[in-house]
Design a protein around this motif. Sequence first.
Motif, PDB file in Angstrom:
ATOM      1  N   ILE A 168      32.716  29.894 -14.126  1.00  0.00           N
ATOM      2  CA  ILE A 168      32.545  29.855 -15.572  1.00  0.00           C
ATOM      3  C   ILE A 168      33.508  28.819 -16.138  1.00  0.00           C
ATOM      4  CG2 ILE A 168      32.677  31.140 -17.735  1.00  0.00           C
ATOM      5  CD1 ILE A 168      32.108  33.679 -16.139  1.00  0.00           C
ATOM      6  N   GLY A 169      32.967  27.887 -16.899  1.00  0.00           N
ATOM      7  CA  GLY A 169      33.776  26.831 -17.490  1.00  0.00           C
ATOM      8  C   GLY A 169      33.727  26.874 -19.010  1.00  0.00           C
ATOM      9  N   VAL A 170      34.633  26.112 -19.616  1.00  0.00           N
ATOM     10  CA  VAL A 170      34.690  25.986 -21.072  1.00  0.00           C
ATOM     11  C   VAL A 170      34.730  24.507 -21.417  1.00  0.00           C
ATOM     12  CG1 VAL A 170      36.032  26.442 -23.163  1.00  0.00           C
ATOM     13  CG2 VAL A 170      35.905  28.179 -21.366  1.00  0.00           C
ATOM     14  N   HIS A 171      33.852  24.089 -22.313  1.00  0.00           N
ATOM     15  CA  HIS A 171      33.851  22.704 -22.782  1.00  0.00           C
ATOM     16  C   HIS A 171      34.391  22.641 -24.197  1.00  0.00           C
ATOM     17  CE1 HIS A 171      31.600  19.419 -25.040  1.00  0.00           C
ATOM     18  NE2 HIS A 171      32.507  18.799 -24.319  1.00  0.00           N
ATOM     19  N   THR A 172      35.256  21.660 -24.444  1.00  0.00           N
ATOM     20  CA  THR A 172      35.750  21.453 -25.796  1.00  0.00           C
ATOM     21  C   THR A 172      35.669  19.985 -26.159  1.00  0.00           C
ATOM     22  OG1 THR A 172      37.563  21.899 -27.338  1.00  0.00           O
ATOM     23  CG2 THR A 172      38.182  21.103 -25.158  1.00  0.00           C
ATOM     24  N   CYS A 173      35.329  19.732 -27.409  1.00  0.00           N
ATOM     25  CA  CYS A 173      35.352  18.383 -27.973  1.00  0.00           C
ATOM     26  C   CYS A 173      35.436  18.542 -29.487  1.00  0.00           C
ATOM     27  CB  CYS A 173      34.114  17.583 -27.552  1.00  0.00           C
ATOM     28  SG  CYS A 173      32.576  18.103 -28.356  1.00  0.00           S
ATOM     29  N   PRO A 174      35.673  17.452 -30.225  1.00  0.00           N
ATOM     30  CA  PRO A 174      35.755  17.555 -31.691  1.00  0.00           C
ATOM     31  C   PRO A 174      34.397  17.445 -32.365  1.00  0.00           C
ATOM     32  CG  PRO A 174      36.361  15.352 -31.017  1.00  0.00           C
ATOM     33  CD  PRO A 174      36.077  16.122 -29.751  1.00  0.00           C
ATOM     34  N   GLY A 175      33.358  17.928 -31.688  1.00  0.00           N
ATOM     35  CA  GLY A 175      32.009  17.796 -32.197  1.00  0.00           C
ATOM     36  C   GLY A 175      31.473  16.413 -31.875  1.00  0.00           C
ATOM     37  N   GLY A 176      30.177  16.299 -31.776  1.00  0.00           N
ATOM     38  CA  GLY A 176      29.558  15.008 -31.516  1.00  0.00           C
ATOM     39  C   GLY A 176      28.122  15.063 -31.982  1.00  0.00           C
ATOM     40  N   ASP A 177      27.858  14.531 -33.177  1.00  0.00           N
ATOM     41  CA  ASP A 177      26.517  14.626 -33.750  1.00  0.00           C
ATOM     42  C   ASP A 177      26.272  13.403 -34.621  1.00  0.00           C
ATOM     43  OD1 ASP A 177      24.032  15.876 -34.482  1.00  0.00           O
ATOM     44  OD2 ASP A 177      24.941  16.401 -36.403  1.00  0.00           O
ATOM     45  N   GLN A 178      25.187  12.702 -34.355  1.00  0.00           N
ATOM     46  CA  GLN A 178      24.835  11.509 -35.133  1.00  0.00           C
ATOM     47  C   GLN A 178      26.001  10.526 -35.188  1.00  0.00           C
ATOM     48  OE1 GLN A 178      23.102  12.667 -38.902  1.00  0.00           O
ATOM     49  NE2 GLN A 178      21.695  14.115 -37.958  1.00  0.00           N
ATOM     50  N   ASP A 179      26.625  10.347 -34.028  1.00  0.00           N
ATOM     51  CA  ASP A 179      27.742   9.407 -33.875  1.00  0.00           C
ATOM     52  C   ASP A 179      28.918   9.733 -34.799  1.00  0.00           C
ATOM     53  OD1 ASP A 179      26.491   8.069 -31.872  1.00  0.00           O
ATOM     54  OD2 ASP A 179      25.910   6.328 -33.058  1.00  0.00           O
ATOM     55  N   SER A 180      29.122  11.014 -35.070  1.00  0.00           N
ATOM     56  CA  SER A 180      30.260  11.436 -35.881  1.00  0.00           C
ATOM     57  C   SER A 180      30.841  12.710 -35.289  1.00  0.00           C
ATOM     58  CB  SER A 180      29.820  11.669 -37.332  1.00  0.00           C
ATOM     59  OG  SER A 180      30.943  11.911 -38.166  1.00  0.00           O
ATOM     60  N   THR A 181      32.043  13.083 -35.747  1.00  0.00           N
ATOM     61  CA  THR A 181      32.725  14.285 -35.260  1.00  0.00           C
ATOM     62  C   THR A 181      33.145  15.145 -36.456  1.00  0.00           C
ATOM     63  OG1 THR A 181      34.922  13.256 -35.307  1.00  0.00           O
ATOM     64  CG2 THR A 181      33.626  13.023 -33.272  1.00  0.00           C
TER      65      THR A 181
ATOM     66  N   ALA B   3      38.995  31.396 -17.987  1.00  0.00           N
ATOM     67  CA  ALA B   3      37.932  30.676 -17.288  1.00  0.00           C
ATOM     68  C   ALA B   3      38.532  29.842 -16.165  1.00  0.00           C
ATOM     69  CB  ALA B   3      37.166  29.781 -18.263  1.00  0.00           C
ATOM     70  N   GLY B   4      37.689  29.493 -15.197  1.00  0.00           N
ATOM     71  CA  GLY B   4      38.190  28.756 -14.036  1.00  0.00           C
ATOM     72  C   GLY B   4      38.055  27.258 -14.142  1.00  0.00           C
ATOM     73  N   VAL B   5      37.232  26.773 -15.079  1.00  0.00           N
ATOM     74  CA  VAL B   5      36.951  25.344 -15.194  1.00  0.00           C
ATOM     75  C   VAL B   5      37.014  24.945 -16.659  1.00  0.00           C
ATOM     76  CG1 VAL B   5      35.334  23.498 -14.561  1.00  0.00           C
ATOM     77  CG2 VAL B   5      35.314  25.640 -13.277  1.00  0.00           C
ATOM     78  N   PHE B   6      37.554  23.747 -16.914  1.00  0.00           N
ATOM     79  CA  PHE B   6      37.624  23.237 -18.283  1.00  0.00           C
ATOM     80  C   PHE B   6      37.105  21.805 -18.310  1.00  0.00           C
ATOM     81  CE2 PHE B   6      40.354  26.823 -18.304  1.00  0.00           C
ATOM     82  CZ  PHE B   6      40.260  27.349 -19.583  1.00  0.00           C
ATOM     83  N   TYR B   7      36.251  21.529 -19.307  1.00  0.00           N
ATOM     84  CA  TYR B   7      35.658  20.207 -19.496  1.00  0.00           C
ATOM     85  C   TYR B   7      36.223  19.647 -20.800  1.00  0.00           C
ATOM     86  CZ  TYR B   7      32.340  22.106 -16.096  1.00  0.00           C
ATOM     87  OH  TYR B   7      31.773  22.681 -14.984  1.00  0.00           O
ATOM     88  N   LEU B   8      37.043  18.602 -20.688  1.00  0.00           N
ATOM     89  CA  LEU B   8      37.805  18.117 -21.835  1.00  0.00           C
ATOM     90  C   LEU B   8      37.345  16.743 -22.289  1.00  0.00           C
ATOM     91  CD1 LEU B   8      41.443  18.995 -20.656  1.00  0.00           C
ATOM     92  CD2 LEU B   8      39.782  20.477 -21.812  1.00  0.00           C
ATOM     93  N   GLN B   9      37.023  16.624 -23.554  1.00  0.00           N
ATOM     94  CA  GLN B   9      36.813  15.305 -24.146  1.00  0.00           C
ATOM     95  C   GLN B   9      38.117  14.526 -24.030  1.00  0.00           C
ATOM     96  OE1 GLN B   9      38.452  15.304 -27.426  1.00  0.00           O
ATOM     97  NE2 GLN B   9      38.267  13.095 -27.693  1.00  0.00           N
TER      98      GLN B   9
END
Length: 354
Positions: free
Chosen positions: A216-229, A248-254
């Motif tokens: 189980i992983g967790v992804h985080t980013c500052p949003g990404g929609d229509q080339d904006s955050t 969680a065991g896995v993290f996906y980081l922007q």
Amino acid sequence: MALPTEPIGSLPRTPELLAGLADHAAGRLDRAGLDALQDQAVRDTIARLEALGSPVVTDGEQRKASFATYPLDGLDQLAPDGAVIPFADGHTRQLPRLTGGPFRYAQRAADHLRAAQRHATVPVKQAVIAPSALSLLYPADGIPGYDRDAFLDDLVDEAEADIRAALDAGAHVVQLDFTEGRLAVKLDPSKGLLESFVALNNRVLDRFDPAERARIGVHTCPGGDQDSTHSADVDYAELLPSLFALHAGVFYLQLASEPDPDRVLRTVAAHARPEQRIFVGVTDPIDPVVETPEQVRDRVLRAAEHLPPERLGTCDDCGFAPFGDDLSTSRETAWAKVRARVEGTALAAERLGV
């Protein structure tokens, strides 16, 4: 490849699917016709990812209108005037508002997973929405006869069932999309909202044993929609210590779009637990410029200065089209960035000797 690399989730929809969605909305295409176009788009997406050498694939979320609201598709206890999420360029996204209970998912992510597995010859990962995001459905003034605690109990049960069904169906990993983490700091600098999000997500994660949480992983980013955050102006260091408190065991980081990646990586190294694998973002879906494999390689090597290579992986910063109507990035640009990520990760693995 000993250094793993994975897509985050969404990819731009095929032109045929976009046309079909418009026809369906206008009443010119029935549900069976739309299902056929979605299946075709999933098949094409997986074939393209595999042709690029991606060792793990997703369905590109071709069957989802939104990464956040797929569990609600078909639910009738909703009003359209829910929480509004503003983006830096001035556009907004609005969540629905729950009007009654008990809360139940109308769709499960495992259904999308099984549809994708029919076309894949490599492992398939499955993205799910974090329960913290869905907690925003509950209105501030409450729901008569259905208090917030009862709603959260139902939400935890439903989120567990969503994750468990995907694990049981053979997902390579189940990824919780937690883009609201950084936004929570923006909305509440005291971090009370962020801590409540972490606590709620951990109520779900704690229902899984250590072997399951490793998938189980967790992804985080500052949003990404229509080339904006929506929250790139929030200091990453305000989020990361709390992020790694998630069980969680896995993290996906922007990371590719961060102006000072070394500072971020130092914070990650200080707070990530030894058993947690870190996938660093090496391509930026918002930037129209396609990275070269050498740029990707160098971003991985920089991360390896802060984290042991055996705990590293690579990913895109975020999904390419988290909302189905986002046309800001073409499929061809997405494929070029995926190719750069796969080839650059291989170059870095060779340099690191892993």
